[in-house]
Design an enzyme around this catalytic site. Structure first.
Site, short mmCIF file in Angstrom:
data_model
loop_
_atom_site.label_atom_id
_atom_site.label_comp_id
_atom_site.label_asym_id
_atom_site.label_seq_id
_atom_site.Cartn_x
_atom_site.Cartn_y
_atom_site.Cartn_z
N TRP A 141 -40.48 6.02 -5.84
CA TRP A 141 -40.66 7.37 -6.41
C TRP A 141 -41.84 7.44 -7.37
O TRP A 141 -42.42 8.50 -7.55
CB TRP A 141 -39.37 7.87 -7.07
CG TRP A 141 -38.25 8.04 -6.08
CD1 TRP A 141 -36.94 7.73 -6.27
CD2 TRP A 141 -38.34 8.59 -4.75
NE1 TRP A 141 -36.22 8.02 -5.14
CE2 TRP A 141 -37.06 8.55 -4.18
CE3 TRP A 141 -39.38 9.09 -3.97
CZ2 TRP A 141 -36.78 9.00 -2.89
CZ3 TRP A 141 -39.11 9.52 -2.68
CH2 TRP A 141 -37.83 9.48 -2.16
N GLY A 212 -19.63 9.66 -12.11
CA GLY A 212 -18.57 10.15 -11.22
C GLY A 212 -18.74 9.66 -9.80
O GLY A 212 -19.74 9.01 -9.46
N PHE A 214 -19.10 11.08 -6.12
CA PHE A 214 -19.41 12.39 -5.51
C PHE A 214 -18.47 12.74 -4.35
O PHE A 214 -18.46 13.87 -3.89
CB PHE A 214 -20.88 12.56 -5.16
CG PHE A 214 -21.55 11.47 -4.33
CD1 PHE A 214 -20.95 10.90 -3.23
CD2 PHE A 214 -22.84 11.06 -4.67
CE1 PHE A 214 -21.60 9.93 -2.46
CE2 PHE A 214 -23.51 10.08 -3.91
CZ PHE A 214 -22.87 9.52 -2.80
N HIS A 232 -28.26 8.90 4.32
CA HIS A 232 -28.51 7.83 5.30
C HIS A 232 -27.58 6.62 5.13
O HIS A 232 -27.52 5.75 5.98
CB HIS A 232 -29.99 7.40 5.32
CG HIS A 232 -30.43 6.60 4.14
ND1 HIS A 232 -31.69 6.04 4.07
CD2 HIS A 232 -29.80 6.24 2.99
CE1 HIS A 232 -31.81 5.37 2.92
NE2 HIS A 232 -30.68 5.49 2.26
N ASP A 233 -26.83 6.61 4.01
CA ASP A 233 -25.87 5.52 3.79
C ASP A 233 -24.55 5.75 4.52
O ASP A 233 -23.73 4.85 4.60
CB ASP A 233 -25.51 5.41 2.29
CG ASP A 233 -26.62 4.77 1.47
OD1 ASP A 233 -27.53 4.18 2.07
OD2 ASP A 233 -26.56 4.87 0.23
C1 LIG Z 1 -29.79 4.30 -1.73
S1 LIG Z 1 -29.40 4.74 -3.33
C2 LIG Z 1 -30.51 6.11 -3.62
C3 LIG Z 1 -30.78 6.31 -5.08
C4 LIG Z 1 -31.75 7.43 -5.39
N1 LIG Z 1 -31.28 8.73 -4.93
C5 LIG Z 1 -33.12 7.12 -4.85
O1 LIG Z 1 -33.55 7.78 -3.90
O2 LIG Z 1 -33.75 6.21 -5.38
C6 LIG Z 1 -27.81 5.55 -3.18
C7 LIG Z 1 -27.23 5.96 -4.51
O3 LIG Z 1 -25.98 6.62 -4.27
C8 LIG Z 1 -25.08 6.19 -5.27
N2 LIG Z 1 -23.71 6.37 -4.81
C9 LIG Z 1 -23.10 5.72 -3.79
N3 LIG Z 1 -21.82 6.13 -3.67
C10 LIG Z 1 -21.63 7.05 -4.63
C11 LIG Z 1 -20.51 7.84 -5.01
N4 LIG Z 1 -19.36 7.75 -4.34
N5 LIG Z 1 -20.64 8.71 -6.03
C12 LIG Z 1 -21.83 8.80 -6.70
N6 LIG Z 1 -22.94 8.08 -6.38
C13 LIG Z 1 -22.83 7.21 -5.35
C14 LIG Z 1 -25.44 4.73 -5.45
O4 LIG Z 1 -24.92 4.20 -6.65
C15 LIG Z 1 -26.95 4.78 -5.41
O5 LIG Z 1 -27.50 5.02 -6.69
#
Ligand SMILES: C[S@@+](CC[C@H](N)C(=O)[O-])C[C@H]1O[C@@H](n2cnc3c(N)ncnc32)[C@H](O)[C@@H]1O
Length: 322
Positions: A141, A212, A214, A232-233
């Site tokens: 970023w 939290g 999400f 994408h996860d």
């Molecule tokens: C691949 S990272 C992307 C981080 C950021 N948006 C970026 O583009 O650099 C995915 C993010 O989703 C968060 N995440 C995963 N599951 C989550 C949940 N159930 N609630 C909140 N955040 C979550 C992870 O902790 C991580 O920070």
């Protein structure tokens, strides 16, 4: 000497060898030992088992005898040779098709969980690893944040919530590019705590952090939700669930900005995105998607006016409105 060491030493050896016991069980399931013996009309000797399984005679005999010692198999001697059959435990729990079969769980444990447990120490040490991951994500970023955030004019959205916003790097790029806006970074507690300790976004008064889940917890109300490298996860079903929650939380007239690397319409390029998609396959339950696939997720969640823009960089933008 061993006998002098007493109970503590015995216990230690039992713990240390525990992984070998698990592996005997997993290997016998994987090879199909229990199925073969369940289907055989009579107990089989080790040569017959190895010939059916295509396994080495010596290794098979050793494995069968170890299973006997673990009470997974029973051995009788016929005509001077040991013959093997399933014990009741194996017939009940290890044979495919038994109503109480645990075979699939054991195959999963042997093929997947066991491999992950190899990294237990690293996982426990994970604050370092998580920090490094967040730093890695932030690096992109720093270079590409402004481009992707400029793909659409975000100035009509004064309050932005970056869901799964990690270190806050993208939120920081956002408030720099759109000076009138404020941002909330929403992430799981462990990530928010690291962000507050180690990343400069937490020092910016226009940015606040919210802990939290999400998928479960109430989402802060906002004009625009950013989901960058989040969808994408996840599987389509989990993305749909998340998008419906975002839609409900979003102010009327607000929007959602999905930032991902978009696949070509035919799914056969760009190469980088295909490689990222394979990376998702290896590490997560998700994948990269085409613009049509994002439309198919956003529309049913309630969003309208879905627009996709390729930036020419690694990440692209999809904006939709409530
Ligand atoms: C691949 S990272 C992307 C981080 C950021 N948006 C970026 O583009 O650099 C995915 C993010 O989703 C968060 N995440 C995963 N599951 C989550 C949940 N159930 N609630 C909140 N955040 C979550 C992870 O902790 C991580 O920070």
């Amino acid at each position: 000497m061993c006998s002098q060491e007493g109970e503590g030493y015995s216990l230690l050896k039992e713990y240390a060898n525990g992984f070998m016991v698990s592996q005997v069980l997993f290997a016998a399931c994987e090879l199909g030992v229990f199925e073969l013996l369940a289907e055989a009309l009579e107990p089989l000797d080790s040569a017959a088992v190895s010939s059916h399984l295509g396994s080495s005679p010596q290794g098979t005999e050793l494995l069968l005898n170890t299973c006997v010692s673990l009470k997974l198999l029973q051995a009788d001697v016929r005509g001077g040779k040991a013959v093997y059959a399933n014990t009741e435990l194996a017939s009940t729990y290890l044979v495919r098709g038994s109503p109480r079969s645990q075979r699939d769980m054991l195959l999963y444990a042997g093929r997947t969980a066991y491999v992950c447990w190899r990294h237990l120490a690293e996982a426990v040490r994970s604050e370092d690893e998580r920090l490094q991951f967040m730093q890695g994500l932030q690096d992109v970023w720093r270079l590409e944040g402004a481009t992707v955030l400029a793909a659409f004019d975000l100035s009509p959205f004064p309050l932005i919530c970056d869901l799964g916003g990690g270190s806050g790097a993208l939120a920081k790029a956002c408030v720099s590019l759109y000076p009138g806006c404020r941002a909330i970074v929403f992430d799981i507690p462990g990530v928010v705590q690291i962000a507050k300790r180690h990343f400069s976004a937490s020092e910016d008064e226009r940015i606040s952090f919210h802990e939290g889940d999400f998928f479960k917890d109430a989402l802060p109300e906002a004009d625009l939700y950013i989901l960058a490298r989040v969808l994408h996860d996840w599987t389509d079903a989990k993305c749909s669930h998340l998008l419906q929650r975002v839609y409900r939380a979003c102010r009327t007239g607000g929007g959602i900005l999905v930032i991902e690397s978009l696949l070509d319409t035919d799914g056969r390029g760009p190469l980088t995105t295909l490689l990222y998609s394979l990376n998702m396959l290896v590490q997560t339950e998700g994948r990269e998607r085409t613009p049509a696939e994002y439309r198919a997720l956003l529309g049913p969640a309630g969003f309208r006016d879905v627009r996709c823009r390729r930036t020419g960089g690694t990440y692209d933008a999809v904006l939709a409105r409530k």
